[in-house]
Design a protein around this motif. Sequence first.
Motif, short mmCIF file in Angstrom:
data_model
loop_
_atom_site.label_atom_id
_atom_site.label_comp_id
_atom_site.label_asym_id
_atom_site.label_seq_id
_atom_site.Cartn_x
_atom_site.Cartn_y
_atom_site.Cartn_z
N LYS A 70 0.82 -1.21 0.00
CA LYS A 70 0.00 0.00 0.00
C LYS A 70 0.86 1.26 0.00
O LYS A 70 0.54 2.24 -0.67
N ASN A 71 1.96 1.25 0.74
CA ASN A 71 2.82 2.41 0.88
C ASN A 71 4.06 2.29 0.01
O ASN A 71 4.44 1.19 -0.40
N TYR A 72 4.71 3.42 -0.23
CA TYR A 72 6.00 3.40 -0.90
C TYR A 72 7.00 2.65 -0.02
O TYR A 72 7.06 2.86 1.19
N THR A 73 7.78 1.78 -0.62
CA THR A 73 8.77 1.00 0.13
C THR A 73 10.17 1.59 0.01
O THR A 73 11.11 1.08 0.62
N GLY A 74 10.29 2.66 -0.74
CA GLY A 74 11.59 3.27 -1.00
C GLY A 74 11.71 3.55 -2.48
O GLY A 74 10.92 3.05 -3.29
N PHE A 75 12.69 4.36 -2.85
CA PHE A 75 12.92 4.66 -4.26
C PHE A 75 14.34 4.30 -4.65
O PHE A 75 15.28 4.47 -3.86
N LYS A 76 14.50 3.81 -5.86
CA LYS A 76 15.84 3.53 -6.37
C LYS A 76 16.66 4.81 -6.31
O LYS A 76 16.21 5.88 -6.72
N ASN A 77 17.87 4.68 -5.82
CA ASN A 77 18.75 5.83 -5.69
C ASN A 77 20.08 5.51 -6.33
O ASN A 77 20.82 4.65 -5.84
N ALA A 78 20.39 6.19 -7.41
CA ALA A 78 21.62 5.90 -8.15
C ALA A 78 22.87 6.45 -7.45
O ALA A 78 23.99 6.17 -7.85
N HIS A 79 22.69 7.25 -6.40
CA HIS A 79 23.80 7.88 -5.66
C HIS A 79 24.67 8.70 -6.63
O HIS A 79 25.89 8.68 -6.57
N LEU A 80 23.99 9.41 -7.50
CA LEU A 80 24.64 10.28 -8.48
C LEU A 80 24.03 11.68 -8.37
O LEU A 80 23.04 11.87 -7.64
N PRO A 81 24.59 12.68 -9.04
CA PRO A 81 24.04 14.03 -8.94
C PRO A 81 22.54 14.06 -9.19
O PRO A 81 22.03 13.36 -10.07
N THR A 82 21.85 14.89 -8.41
CA THR A 82 20.40 14.93 -8.45
C THR A 82 19.90 16.29 -8.90
O THR A 82 20.35 17.32 -8.39
N ALA A 83 18.99 16.28 -9.87
CA ALA A 83 18.38 17.52 -10.36
C ALA A 83 17.20 17.88 -9.47
O ALA A 83 16.38 17.03 -9.11
N TYR A 84 17.11 19.17 -9.12
CA TYR A 84 16.09 19.62 -8.18
C TYR A 84 15.39 20.88 -8.65
O TYR A 84 15.97 21.71 -9.34
N LEU A 85 14.14 21.01 -8.22
CA LEU A 85 13.39 22.25 -8.34
C LEU A 85 13.38 22.92 -6.97
O LEU A 85 12.99 22.31 -5.97
N LYS A 86 13.80 24.16 -6.91
CA LYS A 86 13.91 24.85 -5.62
C LYS A 86 12.57 24.96 -4.92
O LYS A 86 12.49 24.91 -3.68
N ASN A 87 11.48 25.11 -5.70
CA ASN A 87 10.17 25.26 -5.05
C ASN A 87 9.74 24.00 -4.30
O ASN A 87 8.99 24.07 -3.33
N ILE A 88 10.26 22.83 -4.73
CA ILE A 88 9.97 21.60 -4.01
C ILE A 88 10.62 21.65 -2.63
O ILE A 88 10.03 21.25 -1.61
N TRP A 89 11.85 22.16 -2.56
CA TRP A 89 12.53 22.29 -1.27
C TRP A 89 11.75 23.22 -0.35
O TRP A 89 11.61 22.94 0.85
N GLU A 90 11.25 24.30 -0.91
CA GLU A 90 10.49 25.26 -0.10
C GLU A 90 9.22 24.61 0.43
O GLU A 90 8.83 24.83 1.59
N THR A 91 8.58 23.77 -0.39
CA THR A 91 7.37 23.07 0.04
C THR A 91 7.67 22.10 1.18
O THR A 91 6.95 22.05 2.18
#
Length: 332
Positions: free
Chosen positions: A207-228
């Motif tokens: 039912k719930n998220y069990t985790g997300f695959k993480n490549a442990h590489l540079p990550t692209a971000y939207l600043k507004n997501i951080w603010e949220t």
Amino acid sequence: MDNKIDFVVLWVDGSDPEWVEEKNSYVPGDTTPEIEAARFRDWDNMKYWFRGIEKFAPWVNKIHFVTYGHLPSFLNTENKKLNIVNHKDIIDSAYLPTFNSAAIEVNISKIAGLTDKFVYFNDDTFIISPMKERDFFVNGLPCAEGLEEALTSIGDGAAYAHHILNDIDVINKHFNKREQYKKNFTKYFNFKYRLQNIRNLSLLIWKNYTGFKNAHLPTAYLKNIWETVWYEEEERLSNTTSHKFRSYYDLNQYIFRQWQIASGEFYPQLTPGKVIEVTNDNLKEITDEIINQKHKLLCINDNQDISDFEKIKNSINEAFAKILPEKSSFEK
């Protein structure tokens, strides 16, 4: 939205006597893997990080170099594309000094002048062949794999596994997995993932998220997501910031990546890179990866257990020198 893309990187000089003295003054009596020397030692290859960006990603708008206050001796601080960010510029003085990378990471969106779109790098990850903006952002969205995974302990007593578990706990508090799958079906099941689509199919039972695959590489971000996320989880993020060393109770930067994926604010694309953990036996594999430029991104993950650090460090840096022999404008 601003179409410019900034890069952000954290760096520490683990040999700086002032920094070492201050760190040791806060070290608790029961030492843990979070304060071992390997977590802070310098591979003396940061100049190749800058050379790789200038040669293979010249389109970058600005590089924000986040530091305790010390700087690499080679660094040209007059470069107009470089912004030196001291911890005190983004973290309240009540929480300083800090030796907790998670505490520093979760505050990077507070960098003055940071663009709406940015990419966060660890200092052990290098661009080794040409990259384009669309490797990180497409149609204004950060690129990521919308792939789940089942979380497992890394088993060495480190706090990182706990951080990821804490992150996913927050995600499940705010998002209904099955509703998000319906809204963003083609992002969670996409032809680009190929056989990896089995990951999400096999985990649909939960039912719930069990985790997300993480490549442990540079990550692209939207600043507004951080603010949220800061608005929604200020108490937990502030608690993370208050810890001078990594704690089992921290969140880390991946809470923002997971939020982007859970909310559907991403473009489905595999990260074009590889992660290699340094061992006593894989030096040739690492140098071949660099010299032959097999991937766009390469993360060379440190290992406390390697026996001849200086030899391995010098061999890796010699490999970097073969593909990046010329000084960048970020060097004096």
